[in-house]
Motif scaffolding. Structure first.
Motif, PDB file in Angstrom:
ATOM      1  N   ILE A 102      -1.637  -1.344   2.234  1.00  0.00           N
ATOM      2  CA  ILE A 102      -0.589  -0.374   2.556  1.00  0.00           C
ATOM      3  C   ILE A 102       0.073   0.119   1.271  1.00  0.00           C
ATOM      4  O   ILE A 102       0.361   1.315   1.133  1.00  0.00           O
ATOM      5  CB  ILE A 102       0.426  -1.003   3.530  1.00  0.00           C
ATOM      6  N   CYS A 103       0.294  -0.778   0.319  1.00  0.00           N
ATOM      7  CA  CYS A 103       0.895  -0.385  -0.964  1.00  0.00           C
ATOM      8  C   CYS A 103      -0.003   0.586  -1.718  1.00  0.00           C
ATOM      9  O   CYS A 103       0.479   1.557  -2.308  1.00  0.00           O
ATOM     10  CB  CYS A 103       1.172  -1.617  -1.825  1.00  0.00           C
ATOM     11  N   ALA A 104      -1.320   0.337  -1.714  1.00  0.00           N
ATOM     12  CA  ALA A 104      -2.250   1.236  -2.408  1.00  0.00           C
ATOM     13  C   ALA A 104      -2.163   2.634  -1.835  1.00  0.00           C
ATOM     14  O   ALA A 104      -2.134   3.629  -2.579  1.00  0.00           O
ATOM     15  CB  ALA A 104      -3.678   0.697  -2.319  1.00  0.00           C
ATOM     16  N   SER A 105      -2.091   2.729  -0.528  1.00  0.00           N
ATOM     17  CA  SER A 105      -1.957   4.034   0.113  1.00  0.00           C
ATOM     18  C   SER A 105      -0.604   4.656  -0.214  1.00  0.00           C
ATOM     19  O   SER A 105      -0.507   5.847  -0.480  1.00  0.00           O
ATOM     20  CB  SER A 105      -2.115   3.893   1.629  1.00  0.00           C
ATOM     21  N   GLY A 106       0.436   3.837  -0.206  1.00  0.00           N
ATOM     22  CA  GLY A 106       1.782   4.330  -0.514  1.00  0.00           C
ATOM     23  C   GLY A 106       1.909   4.867  -1.926  1.00  0.00           C
ATOM     24  O   GLY A 106       2.526   5.909  -2.155  1.00  0.00           O
ATOM     25  N   VAL A 107       1.315   4.166  -2.880  1.00  0.00           N
ATOM     26  CA  VAL A 107       1.343   4.623  -4.273  1.00  0.00           C
ATOM     27  C   VAL A 107       0.619   5.958  -4.401  1.00  0.00           C
ATOM     28  O   VAL A 107       1.103   6.891  -5.032  1.00  0.00           O
ATOM     29  CB  VAL A 107       0.725   3.566  -5.220  1.00  0.00           C
ATOM     30  N   GLU A 108      -0.560   6.041  -3.782  1.00  0.00           N
ATOM     31  CA  GLU A 108      -1.366   7.258  -3.859  1.00  0.00           C
ATOM     32  C   GLU A 108      -0.645   8.461  -3.260  1.00  0.00           C
ATOM     33  O   GLU A 108      -0.783   9.580  -3.736  1.00  0.00           O
ATOM     34  CB  GLU A 108      -2.687   7.026  -3.128  1.00  0.00           C
TER      35      GLU A 108
END
Length: 167
Positions: A102-108
């Motif tokens: 979820i964090c990877a998607s949020g950063v992107e």
């Protein structure tokens, strides 16, 4: 040096416009009683293939599992822009893996990330600590009744978790 102000709220104070993420259907039902909208992470990411790109990840999981788990969450994470995401985080390796995704998607996508730590010691109960051979039992409804704090993660914390997913 610039200081970052960390927002802390209680679970009974919903975050304006946020999408809430629960790990599992039982947790989703409990979370839906105190927050809305709720999407469910219903995928055991510790088993089978994963991919960094959300679309490739979905395709790999469908091939491996024979169907797509967490459809609503996958669609939410694939949105080009969206509201903040608030993750109700259980104290499990699977929960941590899902948080990293979820964090990877949020950063992107530049989305703010909030965390509700559901671990018993974070909610005020005496810490038991999981042993190597013990299962972790967590009653999400009870954890939410204790009204755990909702903490906004910094960009650095979110980026570090996203890096774990990328690795």
């Amino acid at each position: 040096m610039q200081m970052q102000i960390v927002r802390i709220q209680m679970m009974n104070e919903p975050i304006q416009g946020a999408v809430y993420v629960a790990m599992g259907r039982v947790a989703g039902a409990a979370l839906a009683k105190v927050a809305s909208p709720v999407v469910v992470e219903d995928d055991e990411l510790l088993l089978g293939p994963s991919r960094l790109d959300p679309e490739r990840h979905r395709a790999a999981r469908v091939r491996y599992l024979g169907g797509e788990p967490s459809t609503d969450l996958n669609e939410e994470l694939a949105r080009p822009d969206g509201p903040p995401v608030c993750v109700a985080l259980p104290p499990t390796p699977s929960g941590l893996m899902s948080l990293c995704r979820i964090c990877a998607s949020g950063v992107e996508r530049g989305r703010a990330l909030f965390i509700v730590d559901l671990s018993p010691d974070a909610a005020g109960a005496s810490p038991q600590g999981p042993g190597p051979g013990r299962a972790i039992y967590l009653n999400v409804a009870d954890a939410l009744l204790r009204k755990p704090p909702v903490v906004q993660w910094s960009k650095l914390e979110t980026a570090l978790a996203a890096t774990l997913w990328k690795l």
